[in-house]
Design a protein around this motif. Structure first.
Motif, PDB file in Angstrom:
ATOM      1  N   ASP A   1      40.634 -80.246   5.908  1.00  9.01           N
ATOM      2  CA  ASP A   1      41.480 -81.164   6.667  1.00  9.01           C
ATOM      3  C   ASP A   1      42.836 -81.348   5.992  1.00  9.01           C
ATOM      4  O   ASP A   1      42.917 -81.537   4.783  1.00  9.01           O
ATOM      5  CB  ASP A   1      40.770 -82.524   6.775  1.00  9.01           C
ATOM      6  CG  ASP A   1      41.534 -83.488   7.670  1.00  9.01           C
ATOM      7  OD1 ASP A   1      42.270 -82.999   8.550  1.00  9.01           O
ATOM      8  OD2 ASP A   1      41.404 -84.710   7.477  1.00  9.01           O
TER       9      ASP A   1
ATOM     10  N   SER B   1      51.324 -82.056   5.700  1.00  7.37           N
ATOM     11  CA  SER B   1      51.361 -82.955   6.856  1.00  7.37           C
ATOM     12  C   SER B   1      50.331 -82.526   7.906  1.00  7.37           C
ATOM     13  O   SER B   1      49.487 -83.308   8.309  1.00  7.37           O
ATOM     14  CB  SER B   1      52.760 -83.011   7.455  1.00  7.37           C
ATOM     15  OG  SER B   1      53.221 -81.729   7.818  1.00  7.37           O
ATOM     16  N   CYS B   2      50.378 -81.280   8.339  1.00  8.18           N
ATOM     17  CA  CYS B   2      49.442 -80.785   9.348  1.00  8.18           C
ATOM     18  C   CYS B   2      49.495 -79.257   9.362  1.00  8.18           C
ATOM     19  O   CYS B   2      50.233 -78.652   8.595  1.00  8.18           O
ATOM     20  CB  CYS B   2      49.790 -81.342  10.723  1.00  8.18           C
ATOM     21  SG  CYS B   2      51.452 -80.907  11.295  1.00  8.18           S
TER      22      CYS B   2
ATOM     23  N   VAL C   1      47.015 -84.997  10.639  1.00  3.71           N
ATOM     24  CA  VAL C   1      47.448 -84.776  12.025  1.00  3.71           C
ATOM     25  C   VAL C   1      48.902 -85.175  12.253  1.00  3.71           C
ATOM     26  O   VAL C   1      49.428 -84.975  13.337  1.00  3.71           O
ATOM     27  CB  VAL C   1      46.562 -85.566  13.030  1.00  3.71           C
ATOM     28  CG1 VAL C   1      45.142 -85.053  13.004  1.00  3.71           C
ATOM     29  CG2 VAL C   1      46.597 -87.062  12.737  1.00  3.71           C
ATOM     30  N   GLU C   2      49.536 -85.745  11.238  1.00  5.79           N
ATOM     31  CA  GLU C   2      50.926 -86.165  11.418  1.00  5.79           C
ATOM     32  C   GLU C   2      51.886 -85.064  10.998  1.00  5.79           C
ATOM     33  O   GLU C   2      51.803 -84.563   9.878  1.00  5.79           O
ATOM     34  CB  GLU C   2      51.222 -87.415  10.579  1.00  5.79           C
ATOM     35  CG  GLU C   2      50.792 -88.716  11.206  1.00  5.79           C
ATOM     36  CD  GLU C   2      51.448 -89.895  10.511  1.00  5.79           C
ATOM     37  OE1 GLU C   2      52.343 -90.499  11.111  1.00  5.79           O
ATOM     38  OE2 GLU C   2      51.075 -90.197   9.381  1.00  5.79           O
TER      39      GLU C   2
ATOM     40  N   GLU D   1      48.826 -84.503  19.536  1.00  4.58           N
ATOM     41  CA  GLU D   1      48.774 -84.333  18.084  1.00  4.58           C
ATOM     42  C   GLU D   1      48.564 -82.863  17.735  1.00  4.58           C
ATOM     43  O   GLU D   1      48.004 -82.100  18.521  1.00  4.58           O
ATOM     44  CB  GLU D   1      47.623 -85.158  17.481  1.00  4.58           C
ATOM     45  CG  GLU D   1      47.796 -86.662  17.578  1.00  4.58           C
ATOM     46  CD  GLU D   1      46.646 -87.402  16.913  1.00  4.58           C
ATOM     47  OE1 GLU D   1      45.550 -86.822  16.789  1.00  4.58           O
ATOM     48  OE2 GLU D   1      46.850 -88.562  16.506  1.00  4.58           O
TER      49      GLU D   1
ATOM     50  N   THR E   1      43.801 -79.730  14.091  1.00  6.19           N
ATOM     51  CA  THR E   1      43.398 -79.965  12.698  1.00  6.19           C
ATOM     52  C   THR E   1      42.246 -79.083  12.226  1.00  6.19           C
ATOM     53  O   THR E   1      42.023 -78.949  11.035  1.00  6.19           O
ATOM     54  CB  THR E   1      42.957 -81.429  12.499  1.00  6.19           C
ATOM     55  OG1 THR E   1      41.863 -81.707  13.396  1.00  6.19           O
ATOM     56  CG2 THR E   1      44.094 -82.392  12.796  1.00  6.19           C
TER      57      THR E   1
ATOM     58  N   THR F   1      55.605 -76.643  13.563  1.00  2.20           N
ATOM     59  CA  THR F   1      54.371 -77.433  13.681  1.00  2.20           C
ATOM     60  C   THR F   1      53.422 -76.814  14.704  1.00  2.20           C
ATOM     61  O   THR F   1      53.850 -76.374  15.767  1.00  2.20           O
ATOM     62  CB  THR F   1      54.708 -78.878  14.126  1.00  2.20           C
ATOM     63  OG1 THR F   1      55.655 -79.428  13.218  1.00  2.20           O
ATOM     64  CG2 THR F   1      53.465 -79.757  14.142  1.00  2.20           C
TER      65      THR F   1
END
Length: 206
Positions: A176, A36-37, A179-180, A152, A155, A144
């Motif tokens: 990458d 996810s991130c 960003v979610e 956000e 990244t 997170t």
């Protein structure tokens, strides 16, 4: 200063993963990629790592921390799962979901929600995260990488290193990773409750 490790996203180098695992087992706090991130990660029993995440993110005691698990068997050691919940989670993992569930006695008390005695769990669909978990042999305490005042998660690995150079011990960069954050589903009650809509499709839980 934080170490910067460039790890291949599909074929993580064993030497680099070994260095990451040694760092975590030695009490280190890392920034690492997931499906996810980026997220913070440290050993489950690492109180200093937990305190550092709280300080960096300005979190209170009501925040649900997450145990990132390698597979369903490992997840089942740390949370209590009914048959109905089992089927729901099984169908959605590995993937970009965090599930809030009642914790077992295997989970350190400081990681539990103070009133509900619950904890977050997830199984990531990311080869680097899975390689770290395989080397560690236990779940990783995770949160997170979303900083105060930011809308956000960060990244870019180099930017994370520059900003948090003296607050974390390593940045693991494999390109990458989005960003979610994860979609968070509370399964501790009678009905699933969607607490946050993120990278995972919430439809199966509505």
């Amino acid at each position: 200063m934080a170490r910067y490790l460039d790890v291949h996203p599909d074929n993580p180098q064993a030497r680099s993963i070994g260095q990451v695992v040694d760092l975590i087992k030695g009490g280190g706090l890392i920034a690492y990629p997931t499906d996810s991130c980026f997220a913070f990660g440290c050993q489950m029993g690492n109180k200093d790592g937990l305190d550092r995440i709280k300080e960096i993110r300005k979190l209170d005691d009501k925040h649900h921390f997450t145990l990132v698990c390698s597979d369903f068997a490992q997840l089942g050691q740390f949370v209590k799962i009914s048959n109905a919940v089992f089927r729901l989670i099984k169908a959605a993992t590995p993937g970009s979901y965090t599930f809030i569930l009642p914790a077992t006695r295997e989970v350190p008390r400081r990681l539990l929600h103070p009133k509900k005695q619950t904890v977050g769990v997830r199984i990531p669909d990311h080869k680097v995260a899975q390689a770290i978990l395989a080397g560690l042999g236990e779940p990783m305490l995770s949160s997170t990488l979303l900083l105060p005042g930011h809308d956000e998660p960060m990244t870019n690995g180099w930017e994370i290193k520059e900003l948090l150079d003296h607050q974390i011990d390593a940045v693991i960069d494999s390109g990458d990773c989005g960003v979610e954050p994860t979609t968070v589903i509370d399964l501790s009650g009678d009905e699933p409750e969607i607490l946050r809509v993120g990278a995972g499709d919430p439809t199966p839980f509505e």
